[in-house]
Write a protein that holds these residues in place. Structure first.
Motif, mmCIF file in Angstrom:
data_model
loop_
_atom_site.group_PDB
_atom_site.id
_atom_site.type_symbol
_atom_site.label_atom_id
_atom_site.label_comp_id
_atom_site.label_asym_id
_atom_site.label_seq_id
_atom_site.Cartn_x
_atom_site.Cartn_y
_atom_site.Cartn_z
ATOM 1 N N TYR A 1 0.855 -1.189 0.000
ATOM 2 C CA TYR A 1 0.000 0.000 0.000
ATOM 3 C C TYR A 1 0.893 1.243 0.000
ATOM 4 O O TYR A 1 1.775 1.369 0.847
ATOM 5 C CB TYR A 1 -0.888 0.011 1.248
ATOM 6 C CG TYR A 1 -1.591 -1.308 1.502
ATOM 7 C CD1 TYR A 1 -2.613 -1.750 0.663
ATOM 8 C CD2 TYR A 1 -1.217 -2.121 2.573
ATOM 9 C CE1 TYR A 1 -3.256 -2.952 0.888
ATOM 10 C CE2 TYR A 1 -1.851 -3.327 2.805
ATOM 11 C CZ TYR A 1 -2.878 -3.752 1.965
ATOM 12 O OH TYR A 1 -3.506 -4.952 2.180
ATOM 13 N N THR A 2 0.659 2.152 -0.940
ATOM 14 C CA THR A 2 1.480 3.366 -1.000
ATOM 15 C C THR A 2 0.607 4.612 -0.912
ATOM 16 O O THR A 2 -0.527 4.639 -1.396
ATOM 17 C CB THR A 2 2.305 3.435 -2.303
ATOM 18 O OG1 THR A 2 1.437 3.538 -3.437
ATOM 19 C CG2 THR A 2 3.202 2.219 -2.443
ATOM 20 N N ALA A 3 1.179 5.652 -0.285
ATOM 21 C CA ALA A 3 0.536 6.969 -0.199
ATOM 22 C C ALA A 3 1.493 7.987 -0.788
ATOM 23 O O ALA A 3 2.662 8.056 -0.383
ATOM 24 C CB ALA A 3 0.222 7.311 1.256
ATOM 25 N N ASN A 4 1.006 8.768 -1.743
ATOM 26 C CA ASN A 4 1.848 9.773 -2.399
ATOM 27 C C ASN A 4 1.453 11.170 -1.910
ATOM 28 O O ASN A 4 0.390 11.691 -2.266
ATOM 29 C CB ASN A 4 1.724 9.676 -3.915
ATOM 30 C CG ASN A 4 2.839 10.424 -4.618
ATOM 31 O OD1 ASN A 4 3.087 11.593 -4.335
ATOM 32 N ND2 ASN A 4 3.512 9.764 -5.543
ATOM 33 N N TYR A 5 2.317 11.742 -1.101
ATOM 34 C CA TYR A 5 2.080 13.047 -0.492
ATOM 35 C C TYR A 5 1.876 14.131 -1.545
ATOM 36 O O TYR A 5 1.036 15.025 -1.375
ATOM 37 C CB TYR A 5 3.276 13.386 0.400
ATOM 38 C CG TYR A 5 3.207 14.710 1.122
ATOM 39 C CD1 TYR A 5 2.671 14.796 2.400
ATOM 40 C CD2 TYR A 5 3.696 15.880 0.541
ATOM 41 C CE1 TYR A 5 2.616 16.004 3.079
ATOM 42 C CE2 TYR A 5 3.648 17.096 1.208
ATOM 43 C CZ TYR A 5 3.109 17.151 2.470
ATOM 44 O OH TYR A 5 3.062 18.348 3.134
ATOM 45 N N HIS A 6 2.621 14.066 -2.622
ATOM 46 C CA HIS A 6 2.618 15.149 -3.609
ATOM 47 C C HIS A 6 1.482 15.033 -4.627
ATOM 48 O O HIS A 6 0.890 16.040 -5.015
ATOM 49 C CB HIS A 6 3.961 15.201 -4.331
ATOM 50 C CG HIS A 6 5.105 15.539 -3.423
ATOM 51 N ND1 HIS A 6 5.344 16.813 -2.976
ATOM 52 C CD2 HIS A 6 6.050 14.747 -2.848
ATOM 53 C CE1 HIS A 6 6.415 16.816 -2.193
ATOM 54 N NE2 HIS A 6 6.849 15.575 -2.088
#
Length: 344
Positions: A102-107
């Motif tokens: 699972y990944t979260a991309n801040y930008h």
């Protein structure tokens, strides 16, 4: 036992480093040895491990994403990468049973779910992008959503923390599609960053980067009701310089909460009382600047915090009785560290 540390690669660092944790003085003292690069990669600011596999953030210049490495004959070999134009994610979580990442991309505001094989091959399953629904008032928030965390809940749903929108969002992966289930709204300007759950699954503790606070919330993962219990500052009331709260951990027994402070450069220790309110136990220095992450060994006897700006780490002994940390080794050289993970 070994320690793995990765981080930015803007100055001296070149990838992920391994440090041995060994006993000396006839087993009466534990020390960390010299850091040695084991994976050369750009910006491994967060990574996870499943046995001989390491999955890491990869900042590859004008592209960003994740890469997998496998330990083969004593050395890590790159197995696969999933890269797209633009910024790399800020967080990667793992379910080693389901073989999911699972990944979260801040930008970019994107959350993504990947599957992986035993050989480290990656496949994108689904992704969603947060919208600017409840943007906070602070300068770090007004430019859009900023998810900083994406991982599993106690009931194996999914949860994200969005710093831009000051909220915690819950999802379900069904038929390989992400379905939004519920939202918990933090106060404006909270800067929702990371989250941990009580062992019984009935409470969560969410840390606000911009507010330097921990919010305690009772919730029901069946009907998605939320009860805001209390909020606590991670820094002293008289501290007026800039601070950004970062990592939050909860002990396996659920009795203690730990938060790192970037600016105050400390780890704050709270005891969890029977009603799940918190009691301040300790604020201990990290003996460096900008501690983004810290972690403990499987026994939770030892804790390591890494200081991004001063290229050093600190090793602590942890008391299971009162939760407090005692520094036992300082000024351990690790360049630009932002992620700490103990490994067998």
């Amino acid at each position: 036992m070994k320690l793995l540390i990765g981080g930015y690669t803007k100055k001296k660092a070149t990838g992920i480093y391994e440090l041995p944790l060994y006993n000396s003085d006839k087993g009466l003292k534990v020390e960390l040895g010299t850091a040695k690069e084991i994976i050369k990669i750009g910006g491994p600011t967060y990574f996870v491990q499943d046995q001989d596999l390491i999955f890491t953030i990869n900042n590859a210049g004008d592209k960003g994403g994740i890469s997998s490495f496998q330990l083969v004959d004593g050395a890590y070999q790159e197995k696969d990468s999933y890269l797209t134009a633009g910024s790399s994610p800020a967080y990667i979580g793992i379910d080693s049973v389901k073989h999911l990442l699972y990944t979260a991309n801040y930008h970019t505001g994107a959350l993504a779910v990947f599957s992986y094989t035993a050989e480290g091959q990656l496949t994108l399953i689904d992704s969603v992008t947060h919208t600017a629904d409840t943007l906070g008032p602070r300068p770090e928030q007004v430019d859009g959503p900023h998810p900083h965390f994406f991982d599993e809940t106690p009931a194996q749903n999914l949860v994200s923390c969005d710093l831009g929108n000051d909220c915690v969002d819950f999802y379900r992966l069904q038929n390989n599609k992400l379905e939004h289930l519920a939202k918990y709204q933090n106060e404006a300007g909270f800067g929702t960053r990371h989250i941990v759950f009580s062992p019984d699954g009935n409470y969560f503790y969410v840390v606000g980067e911009l507010s330097s606070k921990v919010n305690v919330v009772q919730f029901n993962e069946k009907d998605w009701t939320f009860n805001n219990i209390a909020t606590y500052s991670t820094i002293p009331d008289d501290y007026t310089d800039h601070n950004g709260a970062a990592a939050i951990k909860i002990s396996h027994d659920g009795k203690f909460i730990y938060v790192s402070n970037r600016g105050h450069d400390s780890i704050t220790v709270f005891a969890v009382k029977e009603d799940h309110t918190l009691e301040l136990k300790q604020r201990v220095s990290t003996f460096g600047e900008f501690p983004r992450d810290f972690n403990w060994d499987p026994s939770e006897q030892f804790v390591v915090a890494t200081n991004q700006n001063t290229d050093n780490a600190t090793l602590y002994k942890r008391s299971a009785k009162d939760g407090c940390l005692t520094p036992i080794q300082k000024d351990i050289y690790v360049p630009e560290g932002t992620r700490v993970l103990f490994s067998e």
